[in-house]
Design a protein around this motif. Structure first.
Motif, mmCIF file in Angstrom:
data_model
loop_
_atom_site.group_PDB
_atom_site.id
_atom_site.type_symbol
_atom_site.label_atom_id
_atom_site.label_comp_id
_atom_site.label_asym_id
_atom_site.label_seq_id
_atom_site.Cartn_x
_atom_site.Cartn_y
_atom_site.Cartn_z
ATOM 1 N N TRP A 1 0.731 -7.148 4.727
ATOM 2 C CA TRP A 1 -0.037 -8.383 4.978
ATOM 3 C C TRP A 1 -1.424 -8.331 4.619
ATOM 4 O O TRP A 1 -2.144 -9.219 4.453
ATOM 5 C CB TRP A 1 0.002 -8.899 6.472
ATOM 6 C CG TRP A 1 1.448 -9.553 6.836
ATOM 7 C CD1 TRP A 1 2.528 -8.791 7.270
ATOM 8 C CD2 TRP A 1 1.869 -10.864 6.530
ATOM 9 N NE1 TRP A 1 3.636 -9.784 7.300
ATOM 10 C CE2 TRP A 1 2.902 -11.176 6.942
ATOM 11 C CE3 TRP A 1 1.099 -11.866 5.894
ATOM 12 C CZ2 TRP A 1 3.804 -12.360 6.825
ATOM 13 C CZ3 TRP A 1 1.765 -13.070 6.063
ATOM 14 C CH2 TRP A 1 3.067 -13.336 6.175
ATOM 15 N N MET A 2 -2.032 -7.102 4.421
ATOM 16 C CA MET A 2 -3.194 -6.734 4.234
ATOM 17 C C MET A 2 -3.514 -6.644 2.574
ATOM 18 O O MET A 2 -3.110 -5.971 1.639
ATOM 19 C CB MET A 2 -3.936 -5.517 4.908
ATOM 20 C CG MET A 2 -3.547 -5.714 6.372
ATOM 21 S SD MET A 2 -3.914 -4.030 7.072
ATOM 22 C CE MET A 2 -3.304 -4.170 8.644
ATOM 23 N N PRO A 3 -4.187 -7.903 2.013
ATOM 24 C CA PRO A 3 -4.204 -7.804 0.432
ATOM 25 C C PRO A 3 -5.000 -6.661 -0.126
ATOM 26 O O PRO A 3 -4.513 -6.250 -1.124
ATOM 27 C CB PRO A 3 -5.339 -8.938 0.238
ATOM 28 C CG PRO A 3 -5.013 -9.898 1.346
ATOM 29 C CD PRO A 3 -4.920 -8.999 2.797
ATOM 30 N N ARG A 4 -5.556 -5.866 0.566
ATOM 31 C CA ARG A 4 -6.118 -4.682 0.276
ATOM 32 C C ARG A 4 -5.191 -3.384 0.140
ATOM 33 O O ARG A 4 -5.348 -2.765 -1.154
ATOM 34 C CB ARG A 4 -7.297 -4.140 1.387
ATOM 35 C CG ARG A 4 -8.118 -3.007 0.791
ATOM 36 C CD ARG A 4 -9.226 -2.561 1.702
ATOM 37 N NE ARG A 4 -9.129 -1.409 2.271
ATOM 38 C CZ ARG A 4 -9.617 -1.069 3.481
ATOM 39 N NH1 ARG A 4 -10.254 -1.689 3.911
ATOM 40 N NH2 ARG A 4 -9.553 0.127 3.720
ATOM 41 N N PHE A 5 -4.023 -3.547 0.715
ATOM 42 C CA PHE A 5 -3.137 -2.513 0.715
ATOM 43 C C PHE A 5 -2.007 -3.130 -0.118
ATOM 44 O O PHE A 5 -0.954 -2.177 -0.480
ATOM 45 C CB PHE A 5 -2.838 -1.909 1.971
ATOM 46 C CG PHE A 5 -3.752 -1.465 2.558
ATOM 47 C CD1 PHE A 5 -4.259 -0.250 2.229
ATOM 48 C CD2 PHE A 5 -4.176 -1.885 3.988
ATOM 49 C CE1 PHE A 5 -5.394 0.291 2.972
ATOM 50 C CE2 PHE A 5 -5.028 -1.322 4.603
ATOM 51 C CZ PHE A 5 -5.965 -0.217 4.014
#
Length: 115
Positions: free
Chosen positions: A57-61
């Protein structure tokens, strides 16, 4: 809601369900390789899938999670086929969905509205 979020939601839900099933089996038909993989590795895979289901859910990961899980999914697909078991449909489906998140084709981009 754009298509990327829908694909992320499907991947996340599947990863959470499959990961939880590896820690505490609740689905009726289990993996045919369950008895050939050490219980410790089985639980580690389940934990990794749960963590992946959250981190996706975290775009960075997102891309890192997708790449790692695709490698794992493809490895175990090959492992299944090498052991003459063919219950790999779910794994290949997940690898394809995760591949969409890495590739992120044009149809998955949210349309910009003119303001």
């Amino acid at each position: 809601m754009n298509i990327t979020n829908i694909v992320v939601a499907i991947c996340s839900l599947l990863l959470l369900i499959i990961g939880l099933d590896k820690l505490s089996p609740f689905m009726e038909s289990s993996c045919s390789m369950m008895n050939r993989v050490s219980p410790t590795l089985w639980k580690e895979l389940g934990t990794l899938q749960i963590v992946g289901g959250i981190l996706i859910w975290m775009p960075r990961f997102r891309k890192y999670v997708a790449v790692i899980l695709i490698i794992i999914k493809l490895f175990f697909t090959i492992f299944h086929l090498a052991n003459n078991t063919y219950d790999v449909g779910g794994s290949l489906f997940m690898a394809a969905l995760l591949g969409l998140l890495i590739w992120n084709p044009g149809f998955m981009h949210e349309k910009q509205t003119a303001q």
